[in-house]
Design a protein around this motif. Structure first.
Motif, PDB file in Angstrom:
ATOM      1  N   LEU A  31      -4.357 -22.786   2.421  1.00 19.09           N
ATOM      2  CA  LEU A  31      -3.334 -22.515   3.380  1.00 19.09           C
ATOM      3  C   LEU A  31      -1.697 -23.421   3.008  1.00 19.09           C
ATOM      4  N   GLU A  32      -2.370 -24.529   2.410  1.00 22.93           N
ATOM      5  CA  GLU A  32      -0.931 -25.265   1.777  1.00 22.93           C
ATOM      6  C   GLU A  32      -0.225 -24.538   0.668  1.00 22.93           C
ATOM      7  N   ASN A  33      -0.741 -23.734   0.248  1.00 22.23           N
ATOM      8  CA  ASN A  33      -0.117 -23.072  -1.055  1.00 22.23           C
ATOM      9  C   ASN A  33       0.595 -21.888  -0.454  1.00 22.23           C
ATOM     10  N   ILE A  34       0.921 -21.501   0.770  1.00 20.81           N
ATOM     11  CA  ILE A  34       1.595 -20.435   1.421  1.00 20.81           C
ATOM     12  C   ILE A  34       2.698 -21.196   2.217  1.00 20.81           C
ATOM     13  N   THR A  35       3.850 -20.790   1.679  1.00 22.37           N
ATOM     14  CA  THR A  35       5.247 -20.996   2.426  1.00 22.37           C
ATOM     15  C   THR A  35       5.968 -19.833   2.829  1.00 22.37           C
ATOM     16  N   ILE A  36       6.367 -20.034   4.139  1.00 19.26           N
ATOM     17  CA  ILE A  36       7.208 -18.973   4.621  1.00 19.26           C
ATOM     18  C   ILE A  36       8.758 -19.316   4.939  1.00 19.26           C
ATOM     19  N   LEU A  37       9.243 -18.634   4.769  1.00 21.93           N
ATOM     20  CA  LEU A  37      10.924 -18.571   4.904  1.00 21.93           C
ATOM     21  C   LEU A  37      11.471 -17.714   5.718  1.00 21.93           C
ATOM     22  N   ASN A  38      12.331 -18.225   6.675  1.00 21.38           N
ATOM     23  CA  ASN A  38      12.956 -17.119   7.843  1.00 21.38           C
ATOM     24  C   ASN A  38      14.404 -17.461   7.724  1.00 21.38           C
ATOM     25  N   ARG A  39      15.291 -16.315   7.933  1.00 21.87           N
ATOM     26  CA  ARG A  39      16.672 -16.607   7.613  1.00 21.87           C
ATOM     27  C   ARG A  39      17.237 -17.386   8.995  1.00 21.87           C
ATOM     28  N   GLU A  40      16.703 -17.165  10.225  1.00 24.70           N
ATOM     29  CA  GLU A  40      17.496 -17.789  11.450  1.00 24.70           C
ATOM     30  C   GLU A  40      16.430 -18.419  12.419  1.00 24.70           C
ATOM     31  N   ASN A  41      15.476 -17.917  12.717  1.00 23.90           N
ATOM     32  CA  ASN A  41      14.322 -18.339  13.753  1.00 23.90           C
ATOM     33  C   ASN A  41      13.586 -19.277  13.363  1.00 23.90           C
ATOM     34  N   GLN A  42      13.955 -20.536  13.466  1.00 25.00           N
ATOM     35  CA  GLN A  42      13.169 -21.885  13.230  1.00 25.00           C
ATOM     36  C   GLN A  42      12.191 -21.980  13.947  1.00 25.00           C
ATOM     37  N   GLN A  43      12.136 -21.712  15.229  1.00 23.79           N
ATOM     38  CA  GLN A  43      11.150 -21.737  16.240  1.00 23.79           C
ATOM     39  C   GLN A  43       9.945 -20.824  15.835  1.00 23.79           C
ATOM     40  N   ARG A  44      10.128 -20.010  15.232  1.00 20.65           N
ATOM     41  CA  ARG A  44       9.062 -18.833  14.964  1.00 20.65           C
ATOM     42  C   ARG A  44       8.368 -19.488  13.587  1.00 20.65           C
ATOM     43  N   LEU A  45       9.216 -20.323  12.681  1.00 18.81           N
ATOM     44  CA  LEU A  45       8.690 -21.041  11.531  1.00 18.81           C
ATOM     45  C   LEU A  45       7.855 -22.075  12.108  1.00 18.81           C
ATOM     46  N   PHE A  46       8.096 -22.989  13.008  1.00 14.98           N
ATOM     47  CA  PHE A  46       7.427 -24.066  13.629  1.00 14.98           C
ATOM     48  C   PHE A  46       6.109 -23.474  14.183  1.00 14.98           C
ATOM     49  N   GLN A  47       6.286 -22.192  15.064  1.00 14.75           N
ATOM     50  CA  GLN A  47       5.018 -21.497  15.444  1.00 14.75           C
ATOM     51  C   GLN A  47       3.983 -21.632  14.555  1.00 14.75           C
ATOM     52  N   LEU A  48       4.389 -20.667  13.320  1.00 17.59           N
ATOM     53  CA  LEU A  48       3.460 -20.200  12.480  1.00 17.59           C
ATOM     54  C   LEU A  48       3.074 -21.261  11.526  1.00 17.59           C
ATOM     55  N   THR A  49       3.624 -22.473  11.257  1.00 17.65           N
ATOM     56  CA  THR A  49       3.229 -23.429  10.599  1.00 17.65           C
ATOM     57  C   THR A  49       2.097 -24.362  11.504  1.00 17.65           C
ATOM     58  N   LYS A  50       2.481 -24.641  12.741  1.00 21.04           N
ATOM     59  CA  LYS A  50       1.509 -25.211  13.709  1.00 21.04           C
ATOM     60  C   LYS A  50      -0.017 -24.685  13.727  1.00 21.04           C
ATOM     61  N   LYS A  51       0.370 -23.182  13.809  1.00 25.18           N
ATOM     62  CA  LYS A  51      -0.809 -22.112  14.074  1.00 25.18           C
ATOM     63  C   LYS A  51      -1.794 -22.260  12.842  1.00 25.18           C
ATOM     64  N   TYR A  52      -1.327 -22.003  11.688  1.00 25.38           N
ATOM     65  CA  TYR A  52      -2.115 -21.619  10.497  1.00 25.38           C
ATOM     66  C   TYR A  52      -2.149 -22.710   9.596  1.00 25.38           C
TER      67      TYR A  52
END
Length: 278
Positions: A31-52
């Motif tokens: 899972l540390e080999n997976i990166t997610i990028l998002n244009r605006e919603n940083q809260q969404r990124l925080f949720q996904l990184t914390k969950k997975y």
């Protein structure tokens, strides 16, 4: 196949989460080999990184350039802007997988301005429970090995079928939108059940099992749906009485028209977003 691969998701919506959840469950990639990028919603990124336990990097260009597989999971209206923003960091050795409805592989290649492999896929919302019916098509520069990699990724969220790219708009109308047609029918059946005196939760419980049972009958018996329908329909019986009403309301024609209209709209949206950046 995946142990040393790096995947970068562009977009952090429901399809991205479904794919990450599937990859995590199947243990296809660290899972540390997976990166997610998002244009605006940083809260969404925080949720996904914390969950997975995946990564959200502040250095977007580096994350993109180091990725072996780029997965485009943005809205169709945002695809051109997204590709133009990341183009300088991409290169021909990367495999690009697009799950963006209506946008062709050639259009993606044109905006990236190189001949790296591009493969297009259309999952549906059942990906959230790893039950998607996903169709894939490879672009001009993609090879069979690229297709095998993509199929392995997408099998983590359900079944995968290979189609010609010109059929992907029809796939969108049929299988991308398909769950909504079933939900719409269940809505009507629930309303009828309540009007007949059922409690809402009991009606839903029975209807869900009826739908699951019908699906398994199709899957496990391999019998044509027409024959299965006829087996349920006794002359002069209750099912025939109900089917006569559906015929009067041109039920089958309505379903076919809905699918054709959804297919047409997929083509229109692809054309609109492609033309806007020419």
């Amino acid at each position: 196949m995946f142990e040393d691969k790096k995947i970068c998701f562009i977009g952090a919506g429901s399809v991205t989460e479904a794919m990450i959840a599937g990859l995590a469950q199947k243990k296809l990639i660290p899972l540390e080999n997976i990166t997610i990028l998002n244009r605006e919603n940083q809260q969404r990124l925080f949720q996904l990184t914390k969950k997975y336990g995946v990564i959200s990097s502040a250095n977007k260009q580096q994350s993109i350039s180091e990725a072996d597989i780029l997965i485009l999971a943005v809205k169709p209206k945002d695809i051109a802007e997204a590709l133009l923003n990341i183009r300088e960091a991409t290169h021909q050795k990367q495999l690009v997988l697009s799950v963006v409805a209506g946008v062709t592989t050639d259009y993606i290649s044109d905006l990236l301005q190189h001949h790296g492999p591009v493969i297009r896929a259309m999952p549906n919302t059942s990906a959230m429970i790893s039950m998607s019916a996903t169709a894939v098509a490879k672009g001009t520069y993609a090879k069979e090995e690229d297709l095998k990699i993509v199929i392995s990724v997408l099998e983590s969220i359900g079944t995968v079928s290979i189609v010609d790219e010109e059929l992907l708009d029809a796939v969108t109308g049929l299988f991308g939108s398909g769950p909504a047609y079933f939900y719409y029918m269940i809505e009507a059946m629930e309303q009828a059940a309540v009007e007949l005196g059922f409690e809402h939760h009991k009606a839903r419980e029975l209807l869900i099992q009826t739908l699951i049972g019908a699906g398994h009958m199709l899957l496990e018996t391999k019998i044509d749906p027409t024959i299965l329908r006829e087996k349920v329909t006794s002359p002069g019986g209750t099912t025939m009485a109900g089917l006569k009403i559906l015929e009067e309301y041109h039920f089958q024609e309505a379903i076919k028209s809905a699918i054709k209209q959804a297919t047409k709209r997929s083509k229109e949206l692809g054309a609109i977003y492609s033309e806007s950046y020419k």
